[in-house]
Design an enzyme around this catalytic site. Structure first.
Site, PDB file in Angstrom:
ATOM      1  N   LYS A 260       0.775  -1.342  -0.010  1.00 50.34           N
ATOM      2  CA  LYS A 260      -0.380  -0.032  -0.071  1.00 50.34           C
ATOM      3  C   LYS A 260       0.940   1.172  -0.774  1.00 50.34           C
ATOM      4  O   LYS A 260       1.751   1.639   1.124  1.00 50.34           O
ATOM      5  CB  LYS A 260      -1.308  -0.001   1.317  1.00 50.34           C
ATOM      6  CG  LYS A 260      -1.879   1.178   1.582  1.00 50.34           C
ATOM      7  CD  LYS A 260      -2.557   0.741   2.450  1.00 50.34           C
ATOM      8  CE  LYS A 260      -3.321   2.464   3.053  1.00 50.34           C
ATOM      9  NZ  LYS A 260      -4.464   2.591   4.209  1.00 50.34           N
ATOM     10  N   ASP A 265      -3.086  10.009   4.535  1.00 53.86           N
ATOM     11  CA  ASP A 265      -4.260   9.588   4.468  1.00 53.86           C
ATOM     12  C   ASP A 265      -5.358  10.560   4.781  1.00 53.86           C
ATOM     13  O   ASP A 265      -4.619  10.763   6.332  1.00 53.86           O
ATOM     14  CB  ASP A 265      -4.556   8.304   4.746  1.00 53.86           C
ATOM     15  CG  ASP A 265      -6.041   7.779   5.207  1.00 53.86           C
ATOM     16  OD1 ASP A 265      -6.649   8.734   4.477  1.00 53.86           O
ATOM     17  OD2 ASP A 265      -5.965   6.276   5.560  1.00 53.86           O
ATOM     18  N   LYS A 272     -10.816  12.084   8.617  1.00 58.92           N
ATOM     19  CA  LYS A 272      -9.972  11.724   9.719  1.00 58.92           C
ATOM     20  C   LYS A 272      -9.835  12.838  10.711  1.00 58.92           C
ATOM     21  O   LYS A 272     -10.260  14.022  10.690  1.00 58.92           O
ATOM     22  CB  LYS A 272      -8.735  10.721   9.760  1.00 58.92           C
ATOM     23  CG  LYS A 272      -8.960  10.103   9.066  1.00 58.92           C
ATOM     24  CD  LYS A 272      -6.890   9.587   8.928  1.00 58.92           C
ATOM     25  CE  LYS A 272      -6.895   8.541   8.280  1.00 58.92           C
ATOM     26  NZ  LYS A 272      -7.628   6.609   9.043  1.00 58.92           N
ATOM     27  N   ASP A 283       1.627   5.735   5.963  1.00 55.64           N
ATOM     28  CA  ASP A 283       0.692   5.413   4.860  1.00 55.64           C
ATOM     29  C   ASP A 283       0.945   4.718   3.569  1.00 55.64           C
ATOM     30  O   ASP A 283      -0.117   3.405   3.353  1.00 55.64           O
ATOM     31  CB  ASP A 283      -0.778   5.630   5.170  1.00 55.64           C
ATOM     32  CG  ASP A 283      -2.464   5.354   5.075  1.00 55.64           C
ATOM     33  OD1 ASP A 283      -1.758   4.338   5.281  1.00 55.64           O
ATOM     34  OD2 ASP A 283      -3.471   5.386   4.446  1.00 55.64           O
ATOM     35  N   ASP A 342     -12.257   6.648   3.472  1.00 53.52           N
ATOM     36  CA  ASP A 342     -11.347   6.481   4.549  1.00 53.52           C
ATOM     37  C   ASP A 342     -10.817   5.110   4.520  1.00 53.52           C
ATOM     38  O   ASP A 342      -9.952   4.942   5.141  1.00 53.52           O
ATOM     39  CB  ASP A 342     -10.956   6.685   5.803  1.00 53.52           C
ATOM     40  CG  ASP A 342     -10.269   7.009   6.492  1.00 53.52           C
ATOM     41  OD1 ASP A 342      -8.925   7.396   5.685  1.00 53.52           O
ATOM     42  OD2 ASP A 342     -10.358   7.024   7.853  1.00 53.52           O
ATOM     43  N   GLU A 344      -9.929   3.251   1.608  1.00 51.44           N
ATOM     44  CA  GLU A 344      -9.190   3.348   0.413  1.00 51.44           C
ATOM     45  C   GLU A 344      -8.073   2.812   0.474  1.00 51.44           C
ATOM     46  O   GLU A 344      -8.015   1.993  -0.622  1.00 51.44           O
ATOM     47  CB  GLU A 344      -8.524   4.786   0.576  1.00 51.44           C
ATOM     48  CG  GLU A 344      -7.104   5.397   1.060  1.00 51.44           C
ATOM     49  CD  GLU A 344      -6.764   4.864   2.827  1.00 51.44           C
ATOM     50  OE1 GLU A 344      -7.999   5.036   3.087  1.00 51.44           O
ATOM     51  OE2 GLU A 344      -5.814   4.854   2.905  1.00 51.44           O
ATOM     52  N   ARG A 346      -7.812  -0.393   0.960  1.00 53.71           N
ATOM     53  CA  ARG A 346      -8.526  -1.623   0.509  1.00 53.71           C
ATOM     54  C   ARG A 346      -8.944  -1.596  -1.177  1.00 53.71           C
ATOM     55  O   ARG A 346      -8.883  -2.425  -1.652  1.00 53.71           O
ATOM     56  CB  ARG A 346      -9.397  -2.700   0.802  1.00 53.71           C
ATOM     57  CG  ARG A 346     -10.884  -1.071   1.273  1.00 53.71           C
ATOM     58  CD  ARG A 346     -11.858  -1.711   2.470  1.00 53.71           C
ATOM     59  NE  ARG A 346     -11.345  -1.386   3.589  1.00 53.71           N
ATOM     60  CZ  ARG A 346     -11.402  -1.656   4.566  1.00 53.71           C
ATOM     61  NH1 ARG A 346     -12.656  -2.381   4.692  1.00 53.71           N
ATOM     62  NH2 ARG A 346     -11.173  -1.361   6.378  1.00 53.71           N
TER      63      ARG A 346
HETATM   64  N1  BES Z   1      -4.583   4.037   6.827  1.00 51.05           N
HETATM   65  C1  BES Z   1      -5.830   3.762   7.605  1.00 51.05           C
HETATM   66  C2  BES Z   1      -5.361   2.914   8.884  1.00 51.05           C
HETATM   67  C3  BES Z   1      -4.853   3.114  10.545  1.00 51.05           C
HETATM   68  C4  BES Z   1      -5.110   3.762  10.965  1.00 51.05           C
HETATM   69  C5  BES Z   1      -2.955   2.677   9.514  1.00 51.05           C
HETATM   70  C6  BES Z   1      -4.174   4.079  12.219  1.00 51.05           C
HETATM   71  C7  BES Z   1      -2.129   3.542  10.568  1.00 51.05           C
HETATM   72  C8  BES Z   1      -2.339   4.105  12.032  1.00 51.05           C
HETATM   73  C9  BES Z   1      -7.181   3.458   6.895  1.00 51.05           C
HETATM   74  O1  BES Z   1      -7.065   3.978   5.561  1.00 51.05           O
HETATM   75  C10 BES Z   1      -8.162   4.011   7.373  1.00 51.05           C
HETATM   76  O2  BES Z   1      -7.951   4.629   7.738  1.00 51.05           O
HETATM   77  N2  BES Z   1      -8.680   2.493   7.931  1.00 51.05           N
HETATM   78  C11 BES Z   1      -9.870   2.948   8.109  1.00 51.05           C
HETATM   79  C12 BES Z   1     -11.276   1.770   8.170  1.00 51.05           C
HETATM   80  C13 BES Z   1     -12.558   2.332   8.074  1.00 51.05           C
HETATM   81  C14 BES Z   1     -13.115   3.564   7.565  1.00 51.05           C
HETATM   82  C15 BES Z   1     -13.238   1.007   7.649  1.00 51.05           C
HETATM   83  C16 BES Z   1      -9.630   2.192   9.495  1.00 51.05           C
HETATM   84  O3  BES Z   1      -9.211   1.779  10.377  1.00 51.05           O
HETATM   85  O4  BES Z   1     -10.853   3.588  10.705  1.00 51.05           O
HETATM   86 ZN    ZN Z   2      -4.804   5.103   4.740  1.00 53.89          ZN
HETATM   87 MN    MN Z   3      -8.061   5.378   5.493  1.00 52.05          MN
END
Ligand code: BES
Ligand code: ZN
Ligand code: MN
Length: 493
Positions: A260, A265, A272, A283, A342, A344, A346
């Site tokens: 990734k 992000d 966020k 990220d 968010d 994104e 996947r």
């Molecule tokens: N990049 C984030 C995940 C992340 C969170 C990485 C904290 C490192 C530290 C990912 O893109 C994300 O935002 N995931 C969401 C998914 C949700 C919206 C289904 C999450 O984990 O909140």
């Molecule tokens: Zn992310």
């Molecule tokens: Mn995200």
């Protein structure tokens, strides 16, 4: 950098000699010999419990009584409890101390560090690895940054057996990890998808990899609707970066790494919270891991074929940005309802996985800072995994045991898979809810791996440490870099 030396007397100009003392064990004979020259001061200090406490290093100056100027005496604890992990940590903190003390030449009394569990060969690998890991520093951009860095230039391994090769391998592993760390620690404005592609290009030139970087127009032609959808919200052009290492031209087998490469992000329209959003420069940790592993593989050159695919984009929000409720068509043809912009990672990985398969990958490992949920489940010391193939998972876990990087495999029972199919308007829902967030995120990617053996590694917890550890400073850790390389290198055995 590394050389073998058989006798302490043969050392010259080495500023420091690192030696280990185990709790309740007699001194190693070489240590005893040195101690004789020092009127048994080391033994006396040990008896008085002033040195050699577990994990602690004491510098003893020899004041002209020995060939070496200073002894770095490290306490290794109980011999039966010594592990590669504990030795790596101790040696890494010694490395950092050597650097702080501006030592440029060092010798290690290898045998004094070895035990039944951690043999001389392992010790040599760990010395190399710890020299790289322990001395890594995060680049800063301060105006006054004029400290002269002294780096360790000469490392003598004291012993009979030739362990130079082993130490070099360890150093290569450490450097590959540091390369990943550096990419993760670089601020988002200086590590855009274009910069990431440039890093991949440099790596390709260094090691002679094949490289292909797809531009937006190429993605449009191929139909990479998922990557393009994420990139729509940003002014930075997305990149699909592909590296190929051919170590065994006769083989059809091609291990595919997919990382990734989200260089920042913000969450997109599903933005966020503002706290700690700056950390989301990390990220692209999965991409960094993949590139770091390719660096190791390029140096070691195993007889295996490896493909690295890195979908890279920013996740920002402008007037063209992806919106909740949008339905997009991925490269595979599967449609996705975007319930949360968010989620994104996947999306871009879906196209990365499909592209890796189109390019002939026969097995896949994707690495991603994918979910906050993995931190809730496993904290920041264990990587979460999801797979569609237990044998392939086993190979990855075995490699991770060798590198001391912990992995925990999540279950993938049918109800989790069903959650992905909860969209009325598309094949898949990218954000089916809070429950089992790391599992559904992994399984979403698995939908694109289809029948190809696949392992997903969620490094959202492990790619970043919020405080310094023995192995490295606050920031990127380079988690799973060594494991990915090890998986490939083990295939040659
Ligand atoms: N990049 C984030 C995940 C992340 C969170 C990485 C904290 C490192 C530290 C990912 O893109 C994300 O935002 N995931 C969401 C998914 C949700 C919206 C289904 C999450 O984990 O909140
Ligand atoms: Zn992310
Ligand atoms: Mn995200």
């Amino acid at each position: 950098m590394f050389q073998m030396v058989t006798n302490v007397e043969d050392l010259n100009q080495h500023d420091a000699l690192v030696l280990g003392i185990f709790e309740g064990e007699p001194f190693h004979e070489e240590v005893e010999k040195i101690d004789k020259l020092l009127a048994q001061q080391v033994m006396k200090l040990k008896r008085a419990k002033k040195i050699a406490k577990q994990g602690q290093t004491t510098v003893l100056y020899t004041l002209g009584n020995s060939q070496v100027e200073a002894l770095y005496v490290i306490g290794l604890g109980k011999k039966v409890e010594s592990t590669t992990e504990s030795v790596r940590e101790t040696l890494a903190s010694v490395s950092r101390q050597l650097k702080e003390d501006k030592i440029s030449k060092v010798a290690y009394l290898v045998e004094s560090l070895a035990s039944e569990q951690v043999k001389k060969h392992d010790i040599a690998v760990l010395i190399g690895e710890a020299l790289a890991l322990g001395t890594y520093t995060v680049l800063n951009y301060k105006e006054k940054n004029n400290e002269v860095e002294v780096s360790i230039e000469q490392v003598a391994l004291l012993g009979e057996e030739d362990l130079v090769g082993a130490a070099r391998v360890g150093y290569i592993y450490g450097q590959g990890t540091n390369r990943a760390r550096k990419l993760v620690n670089t601020p988002g404005n200086l590590m855009t998808p274009t910069d990431l592609a440039e890093e991949a290009n440099e790596l390709a030139n260094e090691h002679g990899f094949e490289i292909e970087v797809l531009e937006r127009e190429d993605m449009e032609k191929l139909g990479m609707g998922a990557l393009l959808a994420v990139a729509a919200g940003s002014d930075q052009p997305p990149k699909m970066i592909v590296l190929k290492y051919v170590g065994d031209p006769k083989s059809e087998e091609l291990v595919g790494f997919v990382g990734k490469g989200l260089t920042f992000d913000s969450g997109g329209i599903s933005i966020k919270p503002r706290e700690n959003m700056h950390e989301m420069k990390m990220d692209m940790g999965g991409a960094a891991t993949v590139l770091g592993a390719m660096d190791i593989i390029g140096s070691i050159k195993p007889k295996v074929n490896v493909l690295a695919v890195i979908p890279s984009s920013e996740n920002l929000l402008n007037g063209s940005a992806l919106k909740p409720g949008d339905v997009i068509t991925s490269l595979s043809g599967k449609t996705i309802e975007v319930r949360n912009t968010d989620a994104e990672g996947r999306l871009i990985l879906a196209d990365g996985i499909t592209y890796a398969k189109q390019l002939g990958a026969t097995s896949l490992i994707d690495v991603a800072t994918l979910t906050g949920a993995v931190m809730i489940a496993l904290g920041d010391c264990t990587t979460g995994a999801v797979t569609n193939n237990n044998d392939w998972m086993e190979e990855v876990v075995e490699a991770s045991i060798e590198t001391d990087e912990w992995i925990w495999t999540f279950p993938t029972y049918a109800p989790y898979k069903k959650m992905l199919k909860s969209s009325d308007v598309a094949d898949l829902n990218n954000a089916p809810g809070r429950l089992a967030g790391s599992i559904t995120a992994g399984l979403f990617i698995g939908e694109f791996a289809e029948e190809t053996p696949w392992v997903h590694l969620d490094i959202a917890g492990t790619a970043w440490q919020s405080k310094a550890s023995n192995l490295g400073p606050l920031g990127g850790t380079g988690a799973m870099t060594r494991t990915l390389a090890q998986v490939v290198i083990n295939k040659e055995k």
